[in-house]
Design a protein around this motif. Structure first.
Motif, PDB file in Angstrom:
ATOM      1  N   GLU A 256       0.790  -1.230   0.000  1.00 28.37           N
ATOM      2  CA  GLU A 256       0.000   0.000   0.000  1.00 28.37           C
ATOM      3  C   GLU A 256       0.825   1.283   0.000  1.00 28.37           C
ATOM      4  O   GLU A 256       0.424   2.289  -0.534  1.00 28.37           O
ATOM      5  N   GLU A 257       2.000   1.251   0.607  1.00 28.66           N
ATOM      6  CA  GLU A 257       2.797   2.482   0.713  1.00 28.66           C
ATOM      7  C   GLU A 257       3.667   2.723  -0.521  1.00 28.66           C
ATOM      8  O   GLU A 257       4.391   3.701  -0.572  1.00 28.66           O
ATOM      9  N   ASP A 258       3.640   1.814  -1.479  1.00 25.16           N
ATOM     10  CA  ASP A 258       4.682   1.841  -2.507  1.00 25.16           C
ATOM     11  C   ASP A 258       4.407   2.593  -3.806  1.00 25.16           C
ATOM     12  O   ASP A 258       5.299   2.750  -4.614  1.00 25.16           O
ATOM     13  N   HIS A 259       3.174   3.043  -4.052  1.00 17.36           N
ATOM     14  CA  HIS A 259       2.866   3.782  -5.281  1.00 17.36           C
ATOM     15  C   HIS A 259       3.402   3.060  -6.518  1.00 17.36           C
ATOM     16  O   HIS A 259       4.235   3.563  -7.247  1.00 17.36           O
ATOM     17  N   LEU A 260       2.924   1.848  -6.723  1.00 16.78           N
ATOM     18  CA  LEU A 260       3.435   0.982  -7.786  1.00 16.78           C
ATOM     19  C   LEU A 260       2.881   1.359  -9.156  1.00 16.78           C
ATOM     20  O   LEU A 260       1.746   1.798  -9.281  1.00 16.78           O
ATOM     21  N   SER A 261       3.701   1.132 -10.177  1.00 19.02           N
ATOM     22  CA  SER A 261       3.247   1.306 -11.561  1.00 19.02           C
ATOM     23  C   SER A 261       2.521   0.029 -11.977  1.00 19.02           C
ATOM     24  O   SER A 261       2.618  -0.997 -11.303  1.00 19.02           O
TER      25      SER A 261
END
Length: 153
Positions: A36-41
């Motif tokens: 959730e914290e990772d701002h994934l592409s």
């Protein structure tokens, strides 16, 4: 248990719009919840989903992310680097949370407080514009990079 609760909530949101939580969609949602914290592409998400469901294709992950964005389960964000990233909406969050993006190291921090409540009221009152959502991204230099800059000068 919290993850199962959130998956159940997302399943209900999908059902309310006549969609099913297919195994592929569930695998995608699980990756978003775990990171959730990772701002994934989309590509990051695809690689992680593939570990859980090797048969899944990139197009399926893209379609799932687009659907989740349309249903406002996920926020699609762009920090100006040309890459769309995906952020799960917080439980019960009326608004998008804000981001601090470091132009040195690329780190992203979240501000969960709604800083724009008053601004929305002004926009609605003075411009007669009905605000449905907003996003705010600050570009600057994070604390860690500032410390490094101080040491090297």
């Amino acid at each position: 248990m919290a993850m199962e609760h959130r998956i159940e909530r997302i399943k209900k949101q999908l059902h309310a719009q006549s969609y099913k939580l297919t195994p592929q969609r569930e695998a995608t949602v699980r990756v978003l919840l775990e990171r959730e914290e990772d701002h994934l592409s989309a590509e990051d998400i695809y690689l992680l989903v593939k570990e859980k469901a090797p048969e899944i294709g990139l197009a399926t992950v893209y379609r799932t992310l687009e659907l989740l964005s349309e249903l406002k389960i996920v926020d699609k964000i762009n920090f100006g680097d040309g890459v769309s990233r995906y952020d799960l909406r917080k439980e019960g969050a009326e608004h998008f949370h804000h981001h601090l993006v470091c132009i040195e190291c690329g780190s992203v921090e979240e501000i969960v407080d709604d800083l724009l409540g008053d601004v929305e009221k002004i926009v609605e009152n003075d411009w007669g514009f009905q605000v449905k959502d907003h996003r705010l991204t600050f570009h600057g230099i994070c604390k860690q990079c500032q410390k490094v800059a101080v040491k090297t000068t």
